[in-house]
Enzyme design. Structure first.
Site, PDB file in Angstrom:
ATOM      1  N   TRP A   1      -8.419  -6.386  -8.554  1.00 13.44           N
ATOM      2  CA  TRP A   1      -7.400  -5.392  -8.204  1.00 13.44           C
ATOM      3  C   TRP A   1      -6.211  -6.155  -7.635  1.00 13.44           C
ATOM      4  O   TRP A   1      -6.387  -7.074  -6.825  1.00 13.44           O
ATOM      5  CB  TRP A   1      -7.909  -4.382  -7.169  1.00 13.44           C
TER       6      TRP A   1
ATOM      7  N   GLU B   1      -9.235  -3.016 -12.115  1.00 17.65           N
ATOM      8  CA  GLU B   1      -9.062  -1.752 -11.384  1.00 17.65           C
ATOM      9  C   GLU B   1      -7.610  -1.294 -11.341  1.00 17.65           C
ATOM     10  O   GLU B   1      -6.730  -2.014 -10.884  1.00 17.65           O
ATOM     11  CB  GLU B   1      -9.580  -1.934  -9.944  1.00 17.65           C
TER      12      GLU B   1
ATOM     13  N   HIS C   1      -7.584   6.722  -6.706  1.00 14.01           N
ATOM     14  CA  HIS C   1      -6.417   6.107  -7.333  1.00 14.01           C
ATOM     15  C   HIS C   1      -5.742   6.964  -8.393  1.00 14.01           C
ATOM     16  O   HIS C   1      -5.105   6.438  -9.307  1.00 14.01           O
ATOM     17  CB  HIS C   1      -6.800   4.756  -7.952  1.00 14.01           C
TER      18      HIS C   1
ATOM     19  N   ASP D   1     -15.729   2.349  -1.899  1.00 13.49           N
ATOM     20  CA  ASP D   1     -14.488   1.736  -1.427  1.00 13.49           C
ATOM     21  C   ASP D   1     -13.772   2.677  -0.464  1.00 13.49           C
ATOM     22  O   ASP D   1     -13.034   3.557  -0.887  1.00 13.49           O
ATOM     23  CB  ASP D   1     -13.578   1.400  -2.621  1.00 13.49           C
TER      24      ASP D   1
ATOM     25  N   ASP E   1      -8.566   6.094   0.692  1.00 14.23           N
ATOM     26  CA  ASP E   1      -9.801   5.439   1.141  1.00 14.23           C
ATOM     27  C   ASP E   1     -10.497   6.089   2.322  1.00 14.23           C
ATOM     28  O   ASP E   1     -10.916   5.402   3.247  1.00 14.23           O
ATOM     29  CB  ASP E   1      -9.496   3.974   1.483  1.00 14.23           C
TER      30      ASP E   1
HETATM   31  C1  RNT Z   1      -7.099  -0.909  -3.331  1.00 12.40           C
HETATM   32  C2  RNT Z   1      -8.304  -0.973  -4.194  1.00 12.40           C
HETATM   33  C3  RNT Z   1      -9.235  -2.104  -3.932  1.00 12.40           C
HETATM   34  C4  RNT Z   1      -9.378  -2.394  -2.451  1.00 12.40           C
HETATM   35  C5  RNT Z   1     -10.371  -3.451  -2.126  1.00 12.40           C
HETATM   36  C6  RNT Z   1     -10.297  -3.877  -0.695  1.00 12.40           C
HETATM   37  O1  RNT Z   1      -6.384   0.240  -3.461  1.00 12.40           O
HETATM   38  O2  RNT Z   1      -8.991   0.236  -4.143  1.00 12.40           O
HETATM   39  O3  RNT Z   1     -10.451  -1.876  -4.531  1.00 12.40           O
HETATM   40  O4  RNT Z   1      -9.699  -1.238  -1.743  1.00 12.40           O
HETATM   41  O5  RNT Z   1     -10.197  -4.480  -3.003  1.00 12.40           O
HETATM   42 ZN    ZN Z   2     -10.919   0.372  -5.096  1.00 10.93          ZN
END
Ligand code: RNT
Ligand code: ZN
Length: 423
Positions: free
Chosen positions: A190, A231, A267, A331, A301
């Site tokens: 990511w 991601e 996301h 996550d 998150d």
């Molecule tokens: C960030 C992504 C990613 C992070 C981690 C810490 O928006 O979701 O996965 O949360 O890599």
């Molecule tokens: Zn993530």
């Protein structure tokens, strides 16, 4: 608060089992399946995405962790100790998802592009001893070369090169983890790259990112050891108008390069749901990684709760028979509550949602749908919500030797008093 006795739980289960059998659902079979599903707990809930590089700076990358609950892990040993307690309160055998910034380099300062498997020996040994699989993530934030908001899609060749080297190093570390533990490591990329305000050239950063990824993945790695995931994100703090690694970008990338697509449930636009994407994505992508999270307004998150969206997500995995092609990771990061409790509550909720999905008379529902009897479909779906699912879950916890109901909080309070409050 009183807690139920084992006998209470067993007799409640017998009643629930009979009630589900009337609906054509085998609760024992559901529990057997549930017991086999590993969830990858994210190490970063334990220390607010801090890592152990000692910079102590901002997380960066548009990630924000709010709260200052006491007791956060300051070292890898503390984090592992906390994780041991969390795992002991969650039924089943689960994995750990590590970030590269959690390397243990001793007194040496090792920059990210020079990380090697030996810097994760502490984690690998611990995982082997405790029976956890490991997953991995390059860390492309909280670093001077990520400060201007661009990494793999930076116009600066040197910056891009550094992060390409970091990601290559991480795939090798992932492979070492997978080989040592006998279960493939999912290494997930990511990146935070994006613009706060309207860019005029939306194309070039994406070309740069595509080419950087191609360079990272040039070397073949045995999929028995390492699997690569990418991601996407819709926006971040400071990248509100443009994110290089968008959903369309990575969907196309994963399809054409045979990579895993990582879908983070936080996301997407709030009215868009990952559960509706799975049946489409699985037509074209072999395997996916889920980042189970909870978006709230602009934050992606929050701790996972047992929401209808989460249940629908798990239902898709079961209804579509996608479980084997899905790696389930979590996550979220919340520093305003006990960090271990956050892990335990979020992971237990992911498992509870999965159980709800497993306790569905899918064939009967589908028959109603095929017959065009949408009245019956709705009646059944709504009736299922009132079934004694809690009794089945409690029995599962009892059988797996973990606290039933909210009793896990007793252990967390005790640990807080004995360990966390002294940090
Ligand atoms: C960030 C992504 C990613 C992070 C981690 C810490 O928006 O979701 O996965 O949360 O890599
Ligand atoms: Zn993530």
């Amino acid at each position: 608060m009183e807690h139920p006795t084992d006998k209470d739980i067993e007799s409640m289960y017998e009643l629930a089992k009979a009630r589900y059998a009337q609906m054509g659902v085998d609760t024992d079979a559901a529990l057997q399946t549930l017991a086999e599903v590993p969830i990858s707990l994210h190490c970063w809930q334990g220390d607010d995405v801090g890592g152990f590089e000692g910079s102590g700076g901002d997380v960066g990358g548009g990630l924000a962790v709010t709260g200052n609950y006491p007791g956060k892990a300051r070292t890898a040993d503390e984090l592992r100790q906390d994780l041991d307690v969390a795992y002991s309160l969650i039924p089943g055998r689960h994995r750990l998802n590590l970030h590269a910034s959690y390397a243990e380099t001793g007194d040496a300062t090792v920059d990210r592009n020079a990380l090697r498997p030996e810097h994760f020996a502490g984690w690998i040994d611990w995982a082997k001893e405790k029976g956890h699989g490991l997953d991995f993530n390059p860390t492309l934030f909280a670093h001077p070369l990520a400060d201007d908001g661009f990494t793999l899609s930076s116009y600066d060749d040197g910056v891009r090169k550094f992060w390409i080297e970091h990601c290559i190093a991480c795939r090798e570390i992932g492979a070492a983890m997978g080989q040592a533990l006998g279960t493939p490591c999912v290494t997930n990329i990511w990146i935070p790259d994006g613009y706060k305000d309207l860019p005029v050239d939306r194309l070039t950063p994406r070309v740069l990112l595509r080419d950087a990824l191609d360079a990272i993945f040039e070397k073949e790695i045995d999929p028995r050891y390492n699997l690569d995931a990418v991601e996407s994100k819709l926006f971040g703090i400071g990248s509100e108008n443009y994110v290089t690694g968008s959903h369309e970008f990575y969907l196309g990338y994963a399809m054409t390069r045979d990579k895993l697509l990582c879908l983070d449930t936080g996301h997407f636009h709030p009215t868009e749901n990952v559960y509706d994407k799975l049946s489409a994505v699985f037509l074209y992508v072999d395997e996916i990684l889920l980042h189970v999270s909870r978006g709230v307004r602009w934050d992606s998150d929050h701790v996972v709760i047992l929401s209808e969206d989460l249940v629908r997500l798990m239902q898709e995995l079961i209804r579509g028979k996608f479980l084997e092609r899905t790696h389930i990771g979590l996550d979220f990061f919340d520093a305003s509550i006990n960090r271990l409790a956050a892990w335990v509550i979020g992971t237990r909720n992911a498992l509870r949602a999965l159980l709800l999905a497993l306790l569905e008379p899918y064939e009967e529902l589908r028959q109603a749908e095929l017959a065009g009897d949408f009245t019956q479909r709705l009646a059944l779906l709504e009736t299922l919500k009132g079934m004694p699912f809690g009794a089945v879950w409690d029995y599962h916890c009892l059988q797996r030797g973990v606290p039933v109901g909210v009793a896990f909080m007793r252990d967390i309070r005790a640990y807080e008093e004995q360990v966390l409050s002294k940090r």
